[in-house]
Design a protein around this motif. Structure first.
Motif: not given
Length: 120
Positions: A1-9, A18-23
């Motif tokens: 399984q793969v997950q993409l998790v955003e943050s920074g909003g 703003l700086r968004l990140s996605c891991a």
């Protein structure tokens, strides 16, 4: 399984940044193009920017010169640096990536979205 998790909003005033990140995490074999999309209320989801494995970037006309997309392949992470934000940038921002896992061919994956609100 793969997950993409955003943050920074978050909430920011016009002209702010703003700086968004996605891991990406999971059984990843390789990540190809990574991208940011956004969807404002009542509008279709639109491409904001994308970046290839080789680092070639592409931007929507509405964000050129204000947003910068980058990636850190060691961390399986894509970033979106947003400056000179405008109220019309308000939207839910989604991360997207073309990923090949150890057991499956390449397909695209989506994050859950992060809200960006630009208002005074």
């Amino acid at each position: 399984q793969v997950q993409l998790v955003e943050s920074g909003g978050g909430l920011v005033q016009p002209g702010g940044s703003l700086r968004l990140s996605c891991a990406a995490s999971g059984s990843i074999f390789s990540i190809y193009t990574m991208a940011w999309f956004r969807q404002a209320p009542g509008k279709q989801r639109e491409l904001v920017a994308d970046i290839t494995r080789g680092g070639r970037t592409n931007y929507a006309d509405s964000v050129k010169g204000r947003f910068t997309i980058s990636r850190d392949d060691a961390k399986n992470t894509v970033y979106l640096q947003m400056t000179s934000l405008k109220p019309e940038d308000t939207a839910v921002y989604y991360c997207n990536a073309d990923i090949r896992t150890v057991i499956a061919n390449m397909r695209d994956y989506w994050g859950q979205g992060t809200q960006v609100t630009v208002t005074s």
